[in-house]
Scaffold this motif. Structure first.
Motif, PDB file in Angstrom:
ATOM      1  N   UNK A  25      45.005  30.230  69.696  1.00  8.33           N
ATOM      2  CA  UNK A  25      46.126  29.471  69.136  1.00  8.33           C
ATOM      3  C   UNK A  25      46.290  28.133  69.860  1.00  8.33           C
ATOM      4  N   UNK A  26      46.146  28.150  71.186  1.00 13.92           N
ATOM      5  CA  UNK A  26      46.279  26.922  71.967  1.00 13.92           C
ATOM      6  C   UNK A  26      45.212  25.912  71.594  1.00 13.92           C
ATOM      7  N   UNK A  27      43.988  26.376  71.407  1.00 12.04           N
ATOM      8  CA  UNK A  27      42.917  25.432  71.047  1.00 12.04           C
ATOM      9  C   UNK A  27      43.119  24.871  69.642  1.00 12.04           C
TER      10      UNK A  27
ATOM     11  N   UNK B 150      55.756  35.498  78.510  1.00 14.45           N
ATOM     12  CA  UNK B 150      55.075  35.016  79.710  1.00 14.45           C
ATOM     13  C   UNK B 150      53.708  34.429  79.372  1.00 14.45           C
ATOM     14  N   UNK B 151      52.981  35.099  78.479  1.00 20.32           N
ATOM     15  CA  UNK B 151      51.670  34.578  78.079  1.00 20.32           C
ATOM     16  C   UNK B 151      51.832  33.274  77.313  1.00 20.32           C
ATOM     17  N   UNK B 152      52.858  33.202  76.464  1.00 20.37           N
ATOM     18  CA  UNK B 152      53.107  31.958  75.725  1.00 20.37           C
ATOM     19  C   UNK B 152      53.431  30.810  76.667  1.00 20.37           C
ATOM     20  N   UNK B 153      54.115  31.109  77.766  1.00 26.21           N
ATOM     21  CA  UNK B 153      54.407  30.072  78.755  1.00 26.21           C
ATOM     22  C   UNK B 153      53.148  29.625  79.486  1.00 26.21           C
ATOM     23  N   UNK B 154      52.216  30.547  79.705  1.00 24.79           N
ATOM     24  CA  UNK B 154      51.054  30.262  80.537  1.00 24.79           C
ATOM     25  C   UNK B 154      50.044  29.345  79.867  1.00 24.79           C
ATOM     26  N   UNK B 155      49.985  29.315  78.545  1.00 26.66           N
ATOM     27  CA  UNK B 155      48.890  28.623  77.869  1.00 26.66           C
ATOM     28  C   UNK B 155      49.167  27.194  77.398  1.00 26.66           C
ATOM     29  N   UNK B 156      50.118  26.985  76.483  1.00 28.38           N
ATOM     30  CA  UNK B 156      50.145  25.713  75.748  1.00 28.38           C
ATOM     31  C   UNK B 156      50.382  24.489  76.619  1.00 28.38           C
ATOM     32  N   UNK B 157      49.788  23.388  76.223  1.00 31.27           N
ATOM     33  CA  UNK B 157      50.003  22.081  76.857  1.00 31.27           C
ATOM     34  C   UNK B 157      50.141  20.992  75.800  1.00 31.27           C
ATOM     35  N   UNK B 158      50.447  21.391  74.562  1.00 23.91           N
ATOM     36  CA  UNK B 158      50.513  20.433  73.461  1.00 23.91           C
ATOM     37  C   UNK B 158      51.563  19.353  73.697  1.00 23.91           C
TER      38      UNK B 158
ATOM     39  N   UNK C 242      60.711  29.934  73.773  1.00 23.87           N
ATOM     40  CA  UNK C 242      61.587  28.899  73.213  1.00 23.87           C
ATOM     41  C   UNK C 242      60.795  27.721  72.640  1.00 23.87           C
ATOM     42  N   UNK C 243      59.760  27.318  73.339  1.00 15.26           N
ATOM     43  CA  UNK C 243      59.015  26.120  72.910  1.00 15.26           C
ATOM     44  C   UNK C 243      57.724  26.438  72.170  1.00 15.26           C
ATOM     45  N   UNK C 244      57.316  27.710  72.151  1.00 10.07           N
ATOM     46  CA  UNK C 244      55.995  28.048  71.626  1.00 10.07           C
ATOM     47  C   UNK C 244      55.814  27.622  70.177  1.00 10.07           C
ATOM     48  N   UNK C 245      56.654  28.135  69.276  1.00 10.80           N
ATOM     49  CA  UNK C 245      56.410  27.856  67.855  1.00 10.80           C
ATOM     50  C   UNK C 245      56.716  26.409  67.461  1.00 10.80           C
ATOM     51  N   UNK C 246      57.889  25.866  67.763  1.00  8.10           N
ATOM     52  CA  UNK C 246      58.180  24.515  67.258  1.00  8.10           C
ATOM     53  C   UNK C 246      57.233  23.450  67.798  1.00  8.10           C
ATOM     54  N   UNK C 247      56.912  23.491  69.085  1.00  7.70           N
ATOM     55  CA  UNK C 247      56.131  22.406  69.687  1.00  7.70           C
ATOM     56  C   UNK C 247      54.636  22.650  69.649  1.00  7.70           C
ATOM     57  N   UNK C 248      54.224  23.898  69.743  1.00  8.40           N
ATOM     58  CA  UNK C 248      52.790  24.188  69.756  1.00  8.40           C
ATOM     59  C   UNK C 248      52.233  24.389  68.358  1.00  8.40           C
ATOM     60  N   UNK C 249      53.061  24.830  67.415  1.00  7.42           N
ATOM     61  CA  UNK C 249      52.566  25.173  66.083  1.00  7.42           C
ATOM     62  C   UNK C 249      53.163  24.286  64.988  1.00  7.42           C
ATOM     63  N   UNK C 250      54.488  24.311  64.850  1.00  9.35           N
ATOM     64  CA  UNK C 250      55.137  23.694  63.686  1.00  9.35           C
ATOM     65  C   UNK C 250      54.843  22.200  63.568  1.00  9.35           C
TER      66      UNK C 250
END
Length: 500
Positions: A112-114, A276-284, A442-450
């Motif tokens: 998902x991050x890539x 926790x895993x969602x926090x560890x990955x994204x850097x978008x 909190x930030x996973x879906x709106x900032x990394x995906x949407x």
């Protein structure tokens, strides 16, 4: 060495030997990239991010910034941003999910991050030829002003929360060093209890000084140094976990993870683990700021995608190893923080060194996430108050051994308040796993995906209900469901920890 190889080979899980071989092979490549003196010097000096008086141009538009970033400087920035305090919680997350769901979840979040990075990298240039130097600019130019303000609110709340998490994580690591030395001298049953507050104040004082770095382009040396530290403590955590597995003579853990008293408690723990895993990955959220440091040839998007592949490969490998070996070593008593939960007591000097590396890494990681907020405030204030000497008047400070430093009154004023507030909130909510899960969810879906998906639709002019549009929409909705589930469980965890 022969005994170790025989011991590993005798385990009921044959893939352990393969993982060890892959680790040795990959580690040697990683060391060649990041620890070679030539490469470090090349990244830190020859390819540093410099602001020159000369002017560059693109599509006839003048740009005073000469960008000299490469694949390796970009990779260093990404690794610095991604491998932070989140890596320490992955053994605990794997323990909550079990031997099947744990590794699968880590791989899924890597994919998902890539995908997110791939979509967002193409948004650096707008269709009208303008650069999008930040996440907010990209959203504004592609989706409009309202969406831009929503994105910047979510983005900077995420940055701010990460700074809070890094503050109490650093204090926990510094306290762990003191406890480790105490246990070594007094024995493991000694009453070695120390408070975090003094360490948080010390970390905040250092961050006030580092926060006076003018902008993101002056931080290449800090990112390279922090990336080396992240490699060091991740490797130590992995090695200690592997050594404990060998010492135990068996692999602990189960398919369903740590059992809980009631099914609802298990649900909450699983949701916190996903957070926790969602926090560890994204850097978008800082991808475009990093991409803005890259030289234009080859195209910035190509360099960013290549760097993302390299960085995500290494981080995923480390995450899998740290998470799986940590769970294999401790089983149902896996600590929430792998290096500070005192599953490891000896060798105490190595545990101390690993925690010191975490501290040094988070000193840089704090700035990686905070500098975009500082840059936004500087820009907003200069546009809002163009005639204020508090904002626009710069003073030159001459320091020995460095070039003259220019500063206005706004920078130390705002940045000091910023550091004070992150330190204060870290002292009030020092709950490692729960806070990380809440921030990640909190930030996973709106900032990394949407937003990346929506901007990609605009950039590529994807028509509604086309095949690509439908696939990406299904992808977005699936991630939304995961994000909501993780957020609710993590919020419950924070409230429970504060009340009880």
């Amino acid at each position: 060495m022969t005994k170790i190889i025989r011991s590993v080979s005798s385990y009921p899980v044959p893939c352990l030997t393969s993982l060890l071989y892959l680790y040795i092979r990959t580690t040697s490549q990683y060391i060649q990239v990041f620890l070679s003196p030539f490469q470090i010097a090349k990244m830190a000096f020859d390819h540093s991010f410099q602001v020159e008086d000369q002017q560059g141009s693109h599509n006839g538009k003048l740009d005073p910034l000469i960008r000299t970033g490469t694949v390796w400087t970009c990779t260093a920035h990404i690794i610095t941003a991604v491998i932070g305090s989140g890596v320490l919680s992955l053994a605990w997350s794997t323990a909550q999910l079990g031997w099947i769901a744990g590794p699968v979840s880590l791989l899924c979040f890597a994919i998902v991050t890539y995908i997110s990075a791939f979509l967002l990298a193409d948004c650096y240039w707008s269709n009208d030829g303008r650069r999008n130097r930040s996440y907010m600019e990209a959203v504004r130019n592609n989706l409009g002003e309202r969406q831009a303000w929503l994105s910047v609110l979510l983005q900077y709340l995420g940055f701010y929360g990460t700074a809070i998490a890094y503050t109490f994580t650093t204090a926990t690591c510094m306290r762990a060093i003191q406890k480790s030395n105490c246990y070594h001298k007094e024995g493991r049953k000694a009453q070695c209890e120390f408070k975090d507050s003094n360490y948080m104040f010390l970390f905040g004082a250092i961050q006030i000084i580092l926060s006076l770095i003018p902008d993101f382009h002056e931080m290449a040396w800090l990112s390279v140094f922090a990336a080396i530290m992240s490699f060091a403590y991740s490797s130590i955590g992995l090695a200690l976990g592997l050594a404990k597995v060998i010492g135990n003579g068996r692999i602990k853990g189960g398919i369903s993870g740590i059992p809980m008293r009631t099914p609802i408690q298990k649900v909450w723990r699983v949701s916190q683990a996903l957070g926790d895993i969602a926090f560890a990955y994204p850097y978008s959220t800082i991808l475009l700021e990093i991409e803005d440091t890259l030289k234009p040839s080859p195209p910035e998007s190509q360099t960013m995608k290549k760097s993302s592949q390299i960085a995500i490969f290494f981080t995923t490998f480390f995450y899998l190893c740290c998470g799986c070996f940590g769970y294999a070593a401790f089983g149902d008593v896996t600590p929430g923080n792998l290096l500070t939960g005192f599953g490891f007591y000896e060798p105490f000097w190595l545990v101390d060194f690993a925690n010191l590396c975490i501290v040094l890494h988070l000193l840089g990681g704090y700035q990686v996430y905070s500098q975009p907020i500082f840059a936004f405030v500087d820009k907003w204030a200069s546009e809002k108050f163009p005639n204020s000497s508090f904002v626009t008047k710069f003073y030159t400070i001459k320091l020995p051994l460095v070039s003259p430093y220019k500063i206005n009154l706004l920078r130390p004023f705002f940045r000091t308040i910023y550091v004070f507030t992150t330190t204060g909130l870290a002292m009030y909510f020092p709950f490692f796993n729960q806070v990380l899960g809440l921030l990640g969810a909190f930030t996973f879906w709106p900032l990394t995906i949407y937003f990346p998906v929506k901007m990609y639709f605009v950039q590529r002019k994807i028509t509604p209900w086309s095949k690509k549009w439908t696939i990406l929409q299904i992808f977005s909705m699936a991630c939304l469901i995961v994000g909501i589930f993780a957020f609710v469980g993590s919020l419950e965890g924070v409230i429970s920890a504060k009340l009880y």
